[in-house]
Write a protein that holds these residues in place. Structure first.
Motif, PDB file in Angstrom:
ATOM      1  N   THR A  82       0.826  -1.201   0.000  1.00  0.00           N
ATOM      2  CA  THR A  82       0.000   0.000   0.000  1.00  0.00           C
ATOM      3  C   THR A  82       0.862   1.254   0.000  1.00  0.00           C
ATOM      4  O   THR A  82       0.560   2.231  -0.702  1.00  0.00           O
ATOM      5  CB  THR A  82      -0.932   0.002   1.220  1.00  0.00           C
ATOM      6  N   ALA A  83       1.955   1.231   0.780  1.00  0.00           N
ATOM      7  CA  ALA A  83       2.859   2.378   0.791  1.00  0.00           C
ATOM      8  C   ALA A  83       3.491   2.583  -0.584  1.00  0.00           C
ATOM      9  O   ALA A  83       3.622   3.714  -1.064  1.00  0.00           O
ATOM     10  CB  ALA A  83       3.943   2.174   1.849  1.00  0.00           C
ATOM     11  N   GLY A  84       3.871   1.479  -1.228  1.00  0.00           N
ATOM     12  CA  GLY A  84       4.402   1.579  -2.583  1.00  0.00           C
ATOM     13  C   GLY A  84       3.390   2.162  -3.545  1.00  0.00           C
ATOM     14  O   GLY A  84       3.736   2.955  -4.437  1.00  0.00           O
ATOM     15  N   SER A  85       2.118   1.791  -3.378  1.00  0.00           N
ATOM     16  CA  SER A  85       1.056   2.329  -4.231  1.00  0.00           C
ATOM     17  C   SER A  85       0.920   3.837  -4.062  1.00  0.00           C
ATOM     18  O   SER A  85       0.793   4.584  -5.037  1.00  0.00           O
ATOM     19  CB  SER A  85      -0.277   1.646  -3.909  1.00  0.00           C
ATOM     20  N   LEU A  86       0.922   4.274  -2.813  1.00  0.00           N
ATOM     21  CA  LEU A  86       0.819   5.709  -2.541  1.00  0.00           C
ATOM     22  C   LEU A  86       1.973   6.469  -3.184  1.00  0.00           C
ATOM     23  O   LEU A  86       1.770   7.508  -3.837  1.00  0.00           O
ATOM     24  CB  LEU A  86       0.812   5.950  -1.028  1.00  0.00           C
ATOM     25  N   LEU A  90       2.377   9.400  -6.338  1.00  0.00           N
ATOM     26  CA  LEU A  90       2.988  10.711  -6.109  1.00  0.00           C
ATOM     27  C   LEU A  90       4.267  10.916  -6.916  1.00  0.00           C
ATOM     28  O   LEU A  90       4.870  11.983  -6.855  1.00  0.00           O
ATOM     29  CB  LEU A  90       3.313  10.871  -4.614  1.00  0.00           C
ATOM     30  N   ALA A  91       4.694   9.905  -7.666  1.00  0.00           N
ATOM     31  CA  ALA A  91       5.963   9.966  -8.392  1.00  0.00           C
ATOM     32  C   ALA A  91       5.957  11.099  -9.416  1.00  0.00           C
ATOM     33  O   ALA A  91       4.953  11.343 -10.084  1.00  0.00           O
ATOM     34  CB  ALA A  91       6.237   8.635  -9.079  1.00  0.00           C
ATOM     35  N   GLN A  92       7.103  11.753  -9.532  1.00  0.00           N
ATOM     36  CA  GLN A  92       7.243  12.872 -10.465  1.00  0.00           C
ATOM     37  C   GLN A  92       8.247  12.606 -11.571  1.00  0.00           C
ATOM     38  O   GLN A  92       8.384  13.410 -12.496  1.00  0.00           O
ATOM     39  CB  GLN A  92       7.670  14.128  -9.693  1.00  0.00           C
ATOM     40  N   ALA A  93       8.975  11.491 -11.483  1.00  0.00           N
ATOM     41  CA  ALA A  93       9.985  11.176 -12.491  1.00  0.00           C
ATOM     42  C   ALA A  93      10.108   9.662 -12.606  1.00  0.00           C
ATOM     43  O   ALA A  93       9.704   8.916 -11.700  1.00  0.00           O
ATOM     44  CB  ALA A  93      11.333  11.799 -12.122  1.00  0.00           C
ATOM     45  N   LEU A  94      10.673   9.198 -13.723  1.00  0.00           N
ATOM     46  CA  LEU A  94      10.783   7.759 -13.965  1.00  0.00           C
ATOM     47  C   LEU A  94      11.610   7.031 -12.901  1.00  0.00           C
ATOM     48  O   LEU A  94      11.189   5.967 -12.445  1.00  0.00           O
ATOM     49  CB  LEU A  94      11.369   7.513 -15.354  1.00  0.00           C
ATOM     50  N   ALA A  99      11.518   2.938  -8.628  1.00  0.00           N
ATOM     51  CA  ALA A  99      11.868   2.569  -7.254  1.00  0.00           C
ATOM     52  C   ALA A  99      10.627   2.198  -6.448  1.00  0.00           C
ATOM     53  O   ALA A  99      10.633   1.222  -5.684  1.00  0.00           O
ATOM     54  CB  ALA A  99      12.610   3.727  -6.581  1.00  0.00           C
ATOM     55  N   TYR A 100       9.550   2.953  -6.627  1.00  0.00           N
ATOM     56  CA  TYR A 100       8.326   2.667  -5.876  1.00  0.00           C
ATOM     57  C   TYR A 100       7.639   1.405  -6.381  1.00  0.00           C
ATOM     58  O   TYR A 100       6.981   0.685  -5.605  1.00  0.00           O
ATOM     59  CB  TYR A 100       7.376   3.866  -5.960  1.00  0.00           C
ATOM     60  N   ARG A 101       7.800   1.102  -7.670  1.00  0.00           N
ATOM     61  CA  ARG A 101       7.260  -0.160  -8.193  1.00  0.00           C
ATOM     62  C   ARG A 101       8.020  -1.349  -7.601  1.00  0.00           C
ATOM     63  O   ARG A 101       7.441  -2.406  -7.342  1.00  0.00           O
ATOM     64  CB  ARG A 101       7.360  -0.180  -9.718  1.00  0.00           C
ATOM     65  N   ILE A 162      -5.210   5.377 -10.104  1.00  0.00           N
ATOM     66  CA  ILE A 162      -5.085   3.922 -10.181  1.00  0.00           C
ATOM     67  C   ILE A 162      -4.390   3.397  -8.933  1.00  0.00           C
ATOM     68  O   ILE A 162      -4.781   2.378  -8.356  1.00  0.00           O
ATOM     69  CB  ILE A 162      -4.297   3.525 -11.443  1.00  0.00           C
ATOM     70  N   PHE A 163      -3.358   4.089  -8.510  1.00  0.00           N
ATOM     71  CA  PHE A 163      -2.600   3.660  -7.334  1.00  0.00           C
ATOM     72  C   PHE A 163      -3.280   4.094  -6.040  1.00  0.00           C
ATOM     73  O   PHE A 163      -3.195   3.389  -5.030  1.00  0.00           O
ATOM     74  CB  PHE A 163      -1.181   4.220  -7.411  1.00  0.00           C
ATOM     75  N   PHE A 164      -3.940   5.231  -6.064  1.00  0.00           N
ATOM     76  CA  PHE A 164      -4.613   5.697  -4.851  1.00  0.00           C
ATOM     77  C   PHE A 164      -5.781   4.780  -4.462  1.00  0.00           C
ATOM     78  O   PHE A 164      -6.173   4.730  -3.298  1.00  0.00           O
ATOM     79  CB  PHE A 164      -5.110   7.132  -5.031  1.00  0.00           C
TER      80      PHE A 164
END
Length: 477
Positions: A82-86, A90-94, A99-101, A162-164
């Motif tokens: 869930t933290a990764g989804s959040l 919020l990601a702003q760059a590839l 990293a969050y994926r 989608i992630f939220f």
């Protein structure tokens, strides 16, 4: 509701969240690339990084559940996912997004396998079949709902939602797991194969991620080859380590079982071809045909419909023709339907295109179901946990490799033309390449004895096969 029914339902909800997320994002890749101001092909890293994270951490999931308790690990997995989804939303760059994926993949790697273990250890045997049936529901619904849902959200709202969407689902899952999932631990847990975990993780990450970096114009090709080299060396050391270790994290001795070897290695080649489809189809429909993400998702979900239809006919087909004949003939048929993607054109009637996807999904799912069953036909009960880990890792690696291969072909074609855009003909070449890789798996199935899995096909034995691999329908789509 009784616990033996509630526990499988909770696990199924977690599986649904993981499955929905993995199928939704494929439809939204072009829009995400545009928003992050990246080349659409570069977004292959978002798919490969997640799948590779699953492959690296799945083998450790069973040990952590035994050592620290299934409830503790399951809850932690939901929090991480869930933290990764959040953070993805919020990601702003590839680089941030990738990293969050990876963080999401770490959570998914622990969440689903540990959930299966909870069911196998808590549900009475007489209720086991019914309980495991719950796990097939999200595997069926996720890939059907995912593409049109992802396309709808991306077209009419924003891809970040989608992630939220995972946030309330994850919160509910955490509460239900805390209340209803027992904290089962094993009294005698063998030492963790930390050396094997490090070597296999470095090897898999280096080979697959390094290969995915090829074609990234922001990365020097020498750097990508250096990562591949590190991965190859690490895997070489792991092979030596596994031969000297009693219980390695990935048991290579399982490959001595002919049916397991064919079902895992042969199926891995097939999945390299299939793994490219969730990457190629949305790009073709949106960049090549000019369709919206929603229209693209409404078309691509047809493969999952075909896969669902096959579930009612797989057993009679295997009984009538046997595993070897089905795997050989169906491999060729399914590969042809992958190659058919090379013929897709914007002026093609959508009913013809959807019909090809439905039929392709049917034959691909038949291949997966057959190889999944055959893989465990001769695996003993004490080898089952290691066999499922090995097969799961092989599946994730092969799918992520398929994405990397497809992206490399697209990038190579536009580089050969000296043009920065992706042409419609580039997709045709990519479909033909991955179809060729998929059909090569037929040589592994030809080596099987004529009566391979005969008793299993006739229904005389029921091996302790785990629930169907969740990635089957996602891959098929």
């Amino acid at each position: 509701m009784r616990s033996e029914r509630l526990v499988p339902l909770i696990v199924a909800c977690a599986l649904f969240m993981e499955q929905l997320d993995s199928t939704v994002i494929a439809t939204s890749l072009p829009a995400i690339a545009a928003d992050l101001q990246e080349d659409p092909i570069a977004l292959k890293l978002a798919l490969t990084s997640y799948l590779l994270s699953l492959a690296v951490f799945i083998p450790a999931s069973g040990w952590f559940a035994d050592r620290f308790g299934s409830r503790t690990v399951f809850r932690a997995a939901i929090v991480v996912f869930t933290a990764g989804s959040l953070l993805c939303g919020l990601a702003q760059a590839l680089p941030d997004f990738v990293a969050y994926r990876i963080l999401q993949g770490m959570g998914g790697a622990m969440m689903v396998p540990v959930g299966r273990l909870v069911i196998l250890r808590t549900v009475p045997k007489e209720e086991l079949v019914s309980a495991l049936a719950w796990l097939t529901i999200p595997a069926l619904l996720g890939p059907v709902i995912g593409p049109p849902l992802g396309g709808f959200i991306t077209t009419y709202f924003d891809w970040r939602y989608i992630f939220f969407l995972n946030l309330p689902i994850g919160l509910l899952g955490f509460v239900l797991v805390s209340r209803f999932i027992p904290d089962i631990r094993e009294p005698n847990v063998p030492p963790f194969d930390i050396r094997g975990m490090i070597l296999s993780g470095l090897g898999l990450a280096g080979l697959v991620f390094g290969f995915a970096l090829l074609g990234q114009h922001a990365v020097d090709a020498r750097f990508a080859f250096a990562i591949i080299g590190v991965g190859a060396v690490a895997m070489g050391f792991y092979v030596r380590h596994a031969r000297r270790t009693i219980k390695p994290i990935l048991d290579l001795a399982l490959l001595k079982i002919p049916t397991f070897f064919a079902g895992v290695v042969g199926a891995s080649l097939f999945r390299i071809g299939i793994g490219a489809l969730p990457f190629l189809l949305p790009l073709l429909l949106q960049l090549g045909f000019g369709l919206s993400p929603f229209a693209s998702g409404m078309i691509t979900f047809a493969s999952a419909v075909g896969a669902m239809t096959m579930k009612f006919t797989a057993a009679p087909i295997l009984r009538a023709f046997g595993f070897r004949r089905v795997l050989v003939v169906n491999c060729v048929i399914a590969s042809v339907f992958i190659a058919v993607g090379a013929l897709f054109r914007p002026d093609m009637p959508y009913l013809v295109l959807i019909g090809a996807l439905v039929l392709g999904g049917f034959f691909r799912s038949l291949q997966f179901t057959s190889t999944n069953a055959l893989s465990y036909a001769d695996v003993s009960s004490e080898q089952m946990s290691r066999a499922t880990s090995f097969a799961s890792v092989a599946q994730q690696v092969s799918i992520s490799t398929g994405v990397a291969v497809a992206a490399l072909v697209l990038d190579g074609m536009r580089g050969w033309r000296g043009d920065g855009t992706i042409a419609l003909g580039d997709f045709s070449v990519a479909f033909l390449v991955v179809a060729t890789i998929a059909v090569c798996s037929v040589f592994f199935f030809l080596r099987l004895p004529a009566d391979a899995g005969a008793e299993l096909a006739r229904g005389r034995v029921k091996p302790a096969v785990p629930p169907e691999t969740p990635g089957e329908f996602g891959s098929a789509a």
